[in-house]
Motif scaffolding. Structure first.
Motif, mmCIF file in Angstrom:
data_model
loop_
_atom_site.group_PDB
_atom_site.id
_atom_site.type_symbol
_atom_site.label_atom_id
_atom_site.label_comp_id
_atom_site.label_asym_id
_atom_site.label_seq_id
_atom_site.Cartn_x
_atom_site.Cartn_y
_atom_site.Cartn_z
ATOM 1 N N UNK A 1 -6.162 -13.256 50.705
ATOM 2 C CA UNK A 1 -6.327 -11.849 50.397
ATOM 3 C C UNK A 1 -5.064 -11.100 50.831
ATOM 4 N N UNK A 2 -4.583 -10.222 49.970
ATOM 5 C CA UNK A 2 -3.362 -9.471 50.264
ATOM 6 C C UNK A 2 -3.616 -8.445 51.363
ATOM 7 N N UNK A 3 -2.619 -8.277 52.214
ATOM 8 C CA UNK A 3 -2.721 -7.272 53.272
ATOM 9 C C UNK A 3 -2.350 -5.923 52.703
ATOM 10 N N UNK A 4 -3.106 -4.921 53.072
ATOM 11 C CA UNK A 4 -2.859 -3.571 52.580
ATOM 12 C C UNK A 4 -1.994 -2.806 53.562
ATOM 13 N N UNK A 5 -1.108 -1.989 53.016
ATOM 14 C CA UNK A 5 -0.340 -1.053 53.826
ATOM 15 C C UNK A 5 -1.167 0.214 53.927
ATOM 16 N N UNK A 6 -1.215 0.840 55.102
ATOM 17 C CA UNK A 6 -2.015 2.061 55.238
ATOM 18 C C UNK A 6 -1.639 3.101 54.190
ATOM 19 N N UNK A 7 -2.633 3.829 53.718
ATOM 20 C CA UNK A 7 -2.398 4.866 52.712
ATOM 21 C C UNK A 7 -1.445 5.913 53.260
ATOM 22 N N UNK A 8 -0.509 6.335 52.427
ATOM 23 C CA UNK A 8 0.449 7.351 52.839
ATOM 24 C C UNK A 8 0.048 8.678 52.201
ATOM 25 N N UNK A 9 0.177 9.745 52.958
ATOM 26 C CA UNK A 9 -0.164 11.070 52.479
ATOM 27 C C UNK A 9 0.951 11.568 51.553
ATOM 28 N N UNK A 10 0.603 12.078 50.351
ATOM 29 C CA UNK A 10 1.655 12.625 49.490
ATOM 30 C C UNK A 10 2.211 13.917 50.089
ATOM 31 N N UNK A 11 3.523 14.024 50.154
ATOM 32 C CA UNK A 11 4.149 15.195 50.745
ATOM 33 C C UNK A 11 5.584 15.260 50.249
ATOM 34 N N UNK A 12 6.051 16.449 49.892
ATOM 35 C CA UNK A 12 7.433 16.600 49.450
ATOM 36 C C UNK A 12 8.396 16.313 50.588
ATOM 37 N N UNK A 13 8.067 16.734 51.787
ATOM 38 C CA UNK A 13 8.905 16.485 52.955
ATOM 39 C C UNK A 13 8.425 15.204 53.631
ATOM 40 N N UNK A 14 9.356 14.325 53.978
ATOM 41 C CA UNK A 14 8.982 13.079 54.627
ATOM 42 C C UNK A 14 8.584 13.380 56.066
ATOM 43 N N UNK A 15 7.331 13.113 56.383
ATOM 44 C CA UNK A 15 6.841 13.322 57.744
ATOM 45 C C UNK A 15 6.328 12.026 58.340
ATOM 46 N N UNK A 16 6.408 10.930 57.561
ATOM 47 C CA UNK A 16 5.902 9.654 58.018
ATOM 48 C C UNK A 16 6.671 8.536 57.329
ATOM 49 N N UNK A 17 7.120 7.553 58.107
ATOM 50 C CA UNK A 17 7.768 6.369 57.545
ATOM 51 C C UNK A 17 7.206 5.128 58.238
ATOM 52 N N UNK A 18 7.243 4.017 57.526
ATOM 53 C CA UNK A 18 6.746 2.743 58.047
ATOM 54 C C UNK A 18 7.853 1.715 58.004
ATOM 55 N N UNK A 19 7.940 0.879 59.063
ATOM 56 C CA UNK A 19 8.916 -0.204 59.126
ATOM 57 C C UNK A 19 8.154 -1.482 59.468
ATOM 58 N N UNK A 20 8.192 -2.462 58.564
ATOM 59 C CA UNK A 20 7.524 -3.737 58.837
ATOM 60 C C UNK A 20 8.436 -4.572 59.728
ATOM 61 N N UNK A 21 7.893 -5.066 60.855
ATOM 62 C CA UNK A 21 8.691 -5.870 61.786
ATOM 63 C C UNK A 21 8.305 -7.343 61.772
ATOM 64 N N UNK A 22 7.123 -7.673 61.255
ATOM 65 C CA UNK A 22 6.731 -9.064 61.006
ATOM 66 C C UNK A 22 5.500 -9.047 60.105
ATOM 67 N N UNK A 23 4.901 -10.225 59.878
ATOM 68 C CA UNK A 23 3.772 -10.308 58.942
ATOM 69 C C UNK A 23 2.573 -9.458 59.346
ATOM 70 N N UNK A 24 2.382 -9.245 60.637
ATOM 71 C CA UNK A 24 1.175 -8.542 61.079
ATOM 72 C C UNK A 24 1.445 -7.208 61.774
ATOM 73 N N UNK A 25 2.703 -6.805 61.887
ATOM 74 C CA UNK A 25 3.021 -5.601 62.651
ATOM 75 C C UNK A 25 3.966 -4.673 61.887
ATOM 76 N N UNK A 26 3.635 -3.384 61.937
ATOM 77 C CA UNK A 26 4.505 -2.346 61.404
ATOM 78 C C UNK A 26 4.685 -1.288 62.485
ATOM 79 N N UNK A 27 5.745 -0.519 62.357
ATOM 80 C CA UNK A 27 5.975 0.620 63.229
ATOM 81 C C UNK A 27 5.838 1.872 62.359
ATOM 82 N N UNK A 28 5.009 2.811 62.806
ATOM 83 C CA UNK A 28 4.863 4.074 62.092
ATOM 84 C C UNK A 28 5.608 5.146 62.870
#
Length: 97
Positions: A1-28
C-alpha cells in the motif's frame, strides 16, 4: 500500500513545507500563530505501523529568528559541501536480480 503524504492546505503564501528524510520520516516546517505570536514550527512526522503523525520532536521559535536560522543553515550547508560531509545512500536493489 502506498504511503500518503499529509494533506497540504491550499494557500497563495507558502506557510508549510515538507522535507522527506527517509522512507518513514518527514520534517514539516510551518508558520503558526500561537498566543498572538507568529512562530516557526519545525516538527518530525513519522509513518509507521504503530503511529502515523507529528511527533513531539522538533523546535518552535519566533518568526523574528527565521532569517538568522536560514543564514546559519546556509553556513552549515557550505561546510558540508566544502568538507564533502555527504552520506552515500544505498540504492535499493531487488534480491535475485
Amino acid at each position: 500500500m502506498a504511503k500518503k503524504t499529509p494533506a497540504k492546505k491550499p494557500n497563495k503564501n507558502v506557510k508549510e513545507v515538507w522535507v522527506r528524510v527517509n522512507d518513514s520520516t518527514q520534517i514539516r516546517i510551518e508558520v503558526l500563530e500561537f498566543k498572538e505570536q507568529y512562530r516557526l514550527d519545525i516538527r518530525e512526522y513519522i509513518e509507521t505501523e504503530r503511529y502515523t503523525g507529528l511527533t513531539k520532536k522538533g523546535i518552535n521559535v519566533l518568526t523574528n529568528y527565521a532569517e538568522e536560522l536560514y543564514e546559519a543553515l546556509g553556513k552549515i550547508v557550505e561546510t558540508i559541501k566544502a568538507e564533502n560531509l555527504i552520506n552515500e545512500l544505498e540504492e535499493e536493489t531487488e534480491e535475485g536480480a
